[in-house]
Scaffold this motif. Structure first.
Motif, PDB file in Angstrom:
ATOM      1  N   ILE A 186       0.837  -1.196   0.000  1.00 13.90           N
ATOM      2  CA  ILE A 186       0.000   0.000   0.000  1.00 13.90           C
ATOM      3  C   ILE A 186       0.872   1.247   0.000  1.00 13.90           C
ATOM      4  O   ILE A 186       0.606   2.215  -0.740  1.00 13.90           O
ATOM      5  CB  ILE A 186      -0.951  -0.008   1.208  1.00 13.90           C
ATOM      6  N   MET A 187       1.927   1.247   0.807  1.00 15.76           N
ATOM      7  CA  MET A 187       2.834   2.397   0.856  1.00 15.76           C
ATOM      8  C   MET A 187       3.517   2.632  -0.482  1.00 15.76           C
ATOM      9  O   MET A 187       3.553   3.760  -1.002  1.00 15.76           O
ATOM     10  CB  MET A 187       3.890   2.180   1.942  1.00 15.76           C
ATOM     11  N   ILE A 188       4.050   1.557  -1.055  1.00 13.84           N
ATOM     12  CA  ILE A 188       4.789   1.692  -2.314  1.00 13.84           C
ATOM     13  C   ILE A 188       3.827   2.019  -3.458  1.00 13.84           C
ATOM     14  O   ILE A 188       4.083   2.925  -4.262  1.00 13.84           O
ATOM     15  CB  ILE A 188       5.572   0.404  -2.606  1.00 13.84           C
ATOM     16  N   GLY A 189       2.714   1.276  -3.537  1.00 12.24           N
ATOM     17  CA  GLY A 189       1.765   1.521  -4.614  1.00 12.24           C
ATOM     18  C   GLY A 189       1.123   2.890  -4.531  1.00 12.24           C
ATOM     19  O   GLY A 189       1.028   3.604  -5.549  1.00 12.24           O
ATOM     20  N   GLY A 190       0.684   3.300  -3.324  1.00 11.86           N
ATOM     21  CA  GLY A 190       0.075   4.614  -3.173  1.00 11.86           C
ATOM     22  C   GLY A 190       1.057   5.743  -3.419  1.00 11.86           C
ATOM     23  O   GLY A 190       0.735   6.734  -4.096  1.00 11.86           O
ATOM     24  N   GLY A 191       2.286   5.623  -2.874  1.00 15.39           N
ATOM     25  CA  GLY A 191       3.297   6.653  -3.096  1.00 15.39           C
ATOM     26  C   GLY A 191       3.689   6.759  -4.554  1.00 15.39           C
ATOM     27  O   GLY A 191       3.906   7.869  -5.074  1.00 15.39           O
ATOM     28  N   THR A 192       3.781   5.641  -5.247  1.00 16.45           N
ATOM     29  CA  THR A 192       4.143   5.667  -6.669  1.00 16.45           C
ATOM     30  C   THR A 192       2.998   6.226  -7.509  1.00 16.45           C
ATOM     31  O   THR A 192       3.240   6.877  -8.540  1.00 16.45           O
ATOM     32  CB  THR A 192       4.497   4.251  -7.149  1.00 16.45           C
ATOM     33  N   MET A 193       1.763   5.976  -7.102  1.00 17.90           N
ATOM     34  CA  MET A 193       0.619   6.592  -7.778  1.00 17.90           C
ATOM     35  C   MET A 193       0.732   8.116  -7.760  1.00 17.90           C
ATOM     36  O   MET A 193       0.474   8.797  -8.765  1.00 17.90           O
ATOM     37  CB  MET A 193      -0.684   6.174  -7.081  1.00 17.90           C
ATOM     38  N   SER A 368      13.994  10.342 -20.009  1.00 13.58           N
ATOM     39  CA  SER A 368      12.688  10.649 -20.583  1.00 13.58           C
ATOM     40  C   SER A 368      11.581  10.473 -19.541  1.00 13.58           C
ATOM     41  O   SER A 368      11.559   9.491 -18.801  1.00 13.58           O
ATOM     42  CB  SER A 368      12.419   9.736 -21.789  1.00 13.58           C
ATOM     43  N   LYS A 369      10.660  11.430 -19.507  1.00 10.78           N
ATOM     44  CA  LYS A 369       9.535  11.329 -18.584  1.00 10.78           C
ATOM     45  C   LYS A 369       8.668  10.122 -18.897  1.00 10.78           C
ATOM     46  O   LYS A 369       8.039   9.546 -18.007  1.00 10.78           O
ATOM     47  CB  LYS A 369       8.700  12.608 -18.637  1.00 10.78           C
ATOM     48  N   LEU A 370       8.631   9.749 -20.176  1.00 10.58           N
ATOM     49  CA  LEU A 370       7.832   8.594 -20.567  1.00 10.58           C
ATOM     50  C   LEU A 370       8.354   7.328 -19.897  1.00 10.58           C
ATOM     51  O   LEU A 370       7.574   6.492 -19.424  1.00 10.58           O
ATOM     52  CB  LEU A 370       7.854   8.442 -22.085  1.00 10.58           C
ATOM     53  N   ILE A 371       9.683   7.175 -19.834  1.00 11.01           N
ATOM     54  CA  ILE A 371      10.277   5.992 -19.211  1.00 11.01           C
ATOM     55  C   ILE A 371       9.994   5.975 -17.712  1.00 11.01           C
ATOM     56  O   ILE A 371       9.606   4.944 -17.143  1.00 11.01           O
ATOM     57  CB  ILE A 371      11.793   5.944 -19.480  1.00 11.01           C
ATOM     58  N   ILE A 372      10.165   7.123 -17.055  1.00  6.74           N
ATOM     59  CA  ILE A 372       9.923   7.185 -15.614  1.00  6.74           C
ATOM     60  C   ILE A 372       8.448   6.949 -15.309  1.00  6.74           C
ATOM     61  O   ILE A 372       8.088   6.232 -14.364  1.00  6.74           O
ATOM     62  CB  ILE A 372      10.391   8.542 -15.057  1.00  6.74           C
ATOM     63  N   ALA A 373       7.556   7.529 -16.144  1.00 10.74           N
ATOM     64  CA  ALA A 373       6.120   7.331 -15.936  1.00 10.74           C
ATOM     65  C   ALA A 373       5.736   5.876 -16.171  1.00 10.74           C
ATOM     66  O   ALA A 373       4.931   5.303 -15.410  1.00 10.74           O
ATOM     67  CB  ALA A 373       5.327   8.247 -16.867  1.00 10.74           C
ATOM     68  N   LEU A 374       6.302   5.253 -17.200  1.00 12.62           N
ATOM     69  CA  LEU A 374       6.006   3.852 -17.479  1.00 12.62           C
ATOM     70  C   LEU A 374       6.501   2.957 -16.348  1.00 12.62           C
ATOM     71  O   LEU A 374       5.804   2.014 -15.931  1.00 12.62           O
ATOM     72  CB  LEU A 374       6.644   3.432 -18.806  1.00 12.62           C
ATOM     73  N   THR A 375       7.679   3.258 -15.823  1.00  7.16           N
ATOM     74  CA  THR A 375       8.204   2.479 -14.696  1.00  7.16           C
ATOM     75  C   THR A 375       7.296   2.597 -13.478  1.00  7.16           C
ATOM     76  O   THR A 375       6.985   1.604 -12.811  1.00  7.16           O
ATOM     77  CB  THR A 375       9.621   2.964 -14.336  1.00  7.16           C
ATOM     78  N   SER A 376       6.842   3.813 -13.211  1.00  6.51           N
ATOM     79  CA  SER A 376       5.945   4.027 -12.073  1.00  6.51           C
ATOM     80  C   SER A 376       4.619   3.290 -12.272  1.00  6.51           C
ATOM     81  O   SER A 376       4.081   2.691 -11.326  1.00  6.51           O
ATOM     82  CB  SER A 376       5.691   5.525 -11.884  1.00  6.51           C
ATOM     83  N   LEU A 377       4.096   3.309 -13.490  1.00  5.00           N
ATOM     84  CA  LEU A 377       2.842   2.609 -13.773  1.00  5.00           C
ATOM     85  C   LEU A 377       2.995   1.107 -13.563  1.00  5.00           C
ATOM     86  O   LEU A 377       2.113   0.451 -12.981  1.00  5.00           O
ATOM     87  CB  LEU A 377       2.403   2.901 -15.208  1.00  5.00           C
ATOM     88  N   LEU A 378       4.120   0.548 -13.997  1.00 13.42           N
ATOM     89  CA  LEU A 378       4.366  -0.879 -13.820  1.00 13.42           C
ATOM     90  C   LEU A 378       4.479  -1.250 -12.338  1.00 13.42           C
ATOM     91  O   LEU A 378       4.008  -2.307 -11.914  1.00 13.42           O
ATOM     92  CB  LEU A 378       5.641  -1.288 -14.564  1.00 13.42           C
ATOM     93  N   VAL A 379       5.093  -0.364 -11.554  1.00 14.44           N
ATOM     94  CA  VAL A 379       5.207  -0.611 -10.115  1.00 14.44           C
ATOM     95  C   VAL A 379       3.827  -0.635  -9.463  1.00 14.44           C
ATOM     96  O   VAL A 379       3.533  -1.494  -8.616  1.00 14.44           O
ATOM     97  CB  VAL A 379       6.107   0.465  -9.454  1.00 14.44           C
ATOM     98  N   VAL A 380       2.956   0.284  -9.864  1.00 12.34           N
ATOM     99  CA  VAL A 380       1.603   0.332  -9.300  1.00 12.34           C
ATOM    100  C   VAL A 380       0.836  -0.940  -9.648  1.00 12.34           C
ATOM    101  O   VAL A 380       0.192  -1.560  -8.783  1.00 12.34           O
ATOM    102  CB  VAL A 380       0.854   1.578  -9.813  1.00 12.34           C
TER     103      VAL A 380
END
Length: 509
Positions: A186-193, A368-380
């Motif tokens: 919850i901490m990791i998923g919510g924070g990454t969201m 690239s912001k796209l790479i960081i955003a994609l990584t964050s989405l995958l983590v969620v």
């Protein structure tokens, strides 16, 4: 009176013999005549009627269980872990990957900051081989010679150590691993969201104004909705998605970190200002982090419990095939992220969040912001998927309490209530204790016997290998070393918390 005697004779006719030997029953069940249903219209209609459906289900269960000389527990049909036994090697691989790769892999480079290159790689290799061996032991112990299948880690421990000692040794660590992992997710998923929406929408968006607690709530609601899938076998697709996302974001993070090169002014040597005692306990804490990376043994028996089993194809064969493939993929994820992450960041890797925090901290502007955003989405997505499989033992235990007292399946509305309450409880703990991820070494020490020690002792107790044989010495040695290591790691983690301190802030994520 004569009519009564005729009825009694018919009921006690030898067509259903109670005293038939087990071997003869097995041969009768596997004979083609009994395996096929009657071809007459009357027989087909009768077997499809509500009156015959319990009989039909009982016959299917007998064919599955008696064929392997195992006892069938009717209550298993009512519980989430064993309600469906239609799993296979592929499903097992999905579940093992989903539970075996996750946030714990991202903190592996932190262990190398205390161990260094040589000892870090050596300890990682030894831990990988050791836990793979104990995993094999658990898979072999799943089906006992005496009768029942041990579809839960606690059941196997009670079989090996006795009911009281088994509960004392295993109940808290297993429940702690399941519940504690869900809290951390919850901490990791919510924070990454929150980070994801900051990248995608910018500060102008109203979503940017949401607090971290509110993002925790959003993640928990999504996790509770997804948790309404009825049983462990039904979330195989969810585990597949979780496995794909975990492999993807682990690979992306270490590839980006290595591609960007090493940071300036990094060091690969332990801090020179530390005392000898501090170094020793830092090493023990690092061993706890490595042990945490290989958690998941508390779910292996549960995953194997979803696989059908008979005398020709016991569940251990399909399970071991799935595990071999899964751990080959896990090795290709954990080793590069540990070695590549330590090479890229050295002693500058953040202690809270590991590689994910390092990616946002050091490469937010040159990647690239796209790479960081994609990584964050995958983590969620991975966090949502992993939440389901780690929460399943808790759901199973809650429904077991109900079915044991009421002797009937848990109704759907009560199942929804159970899972909703569990989600609310984990959300409360995540908000109340936001410093839990800093206790990775302590959590790893508590989980270490589950992974490295107890399977060895259970093998000795159940299989009873010949004294002073190679197997006997091997399991006793690994079990004793595992227990000693667990005590040392827990002691080191507590000492590190007291000596070095952590940022403790209640109800303030």
């Amino acid at each position: 009176m004569e009519e009564v005697m005729e009825i009694v004779k018919k009921q006690s006719s030898p067509e259903v013999s109670i005293s038939t030997p087990p071997l003869q029953i097995n041969n009768q069940i596997h004979s083609p005549n009994l395996m096929s249903f009657p071809k007459s219209p009357f027989g087909s209609r009768f077997m499809n009627t509500p009156l015959a459906s319990p009989m039909k289900k009982a016959i299917e269960n007998i064919i599955e269980e008696v064929g392997h000389f195992t006892k069938f527990d009717p209550q298993d049909d009512w519980l989430p872990i064993t309600a469906c036994r239609k799993g296979n090697a592929y499903y097992a691989a999905f579940h093992v990957l989903n539970s075996g790769i996750g946030f714990q892999a991202l903190v592996l480079p932190l262990a190398f900051t205390s161990l260094g290159w040589t000892w870090g790689i050596l300890c990682l290799c030894v831990a990988f081989i050791w836990q793979l061996y104990t995993l094999w032991l658990l898979i072999q112990l799943h089906e006992s010679d005496s009768g029942p299948r041990h579809s839960r880690y606690l059941q196997l421990a009670m079989e090996a150590f006795g009911e009281k000692l088994g509960k004392l040794l295993v109940l808290f660590p297993v429940q702690y691993l399941s519940g504690g992992t869900c809290v951390t997710l919850i901490m990791i998923g919510g924070g990454t969201m929150k980070i994801l929406f900051q990248i995608m929408c910018g500060e102008a968006s109203s979503l940017y104004q949401l607090k971290t607690i509110e993002w925790y709530l959003v993640f928990t609601v999504a996790a509770i909705l997804l948790a309404q899938l009825p049983n462990l076998n039904s979330i195989a697709g969810v585990s597949l998605i979780g496995a794909i996302t975990a492999v993807s974001y682990c690979s992306m993070i270490w590839i980006v970190s290595v591609f960007q090169g090493r940071l300036a002014n990094i060091s690969y040597e332990p801090s020179m200002g530390q005392s000898q005692a501090t170094r020793i306990f830092s090493v023990l804490n690092a061993l706890g982090i490595i042990a945490l990376a290989f958690r998941g043994h508390n779910l292996v028996l549960e995953i194997q419990g979803t696989i059908c089993s008979d005398s020709k194809n016991p569940s251990r064969l399909a399970m071991w095939k799935g595990v071999k493939f899964a751990y080959l993929v896990i090795a290709f994820c954990l080793f590069p992220i540990a070695i590549g992450g330590y090479w890229a960041y050295g002693n500058l890797i953040p202690s809270n969040g590991g590689m994910l925090s390092a990616l946002h901290k050091y490469h937010e502007h040159d990647t690239s912001k796209l790479i960081i955003a994609l990584t964050s989405l995958l983590v969620v997505i991975n966090s949502l998927s992993s939440f389901q499989i780690y929460a399943m033992p808790i759901f199973d235990n809650l429904e077991f309490r109900y079915t044991s007292t009421r002797n009937r399946p848990c109704p759907r509305w009560l199942r929804i209530v159970f899972r909703g309450l569990f989600g609310c409880l984990t959300l409360f703990i995540a908000i109340a204790l936001p410093f839990l991820p800093s206790l990775a070494g302590l959590i790893g020490g508590v989980a270490l016997p589950i992974t490295l020690a107890y399977p060895c002792f259970m093998w000795i107790q159940i299989k009873k290998p010949k004294k002073h044989s190679t197997t006997w010495y091997l399991n006793w040695t690994l079990g004793v070393i595992g227990m000693i290591l667990s005590v040392l790691v827990v002691t080191g983690a507590i000492w590190g918390i007291v000596a070095l301190g952590i940022q403790i802030h209640f109800f303030n994520p």
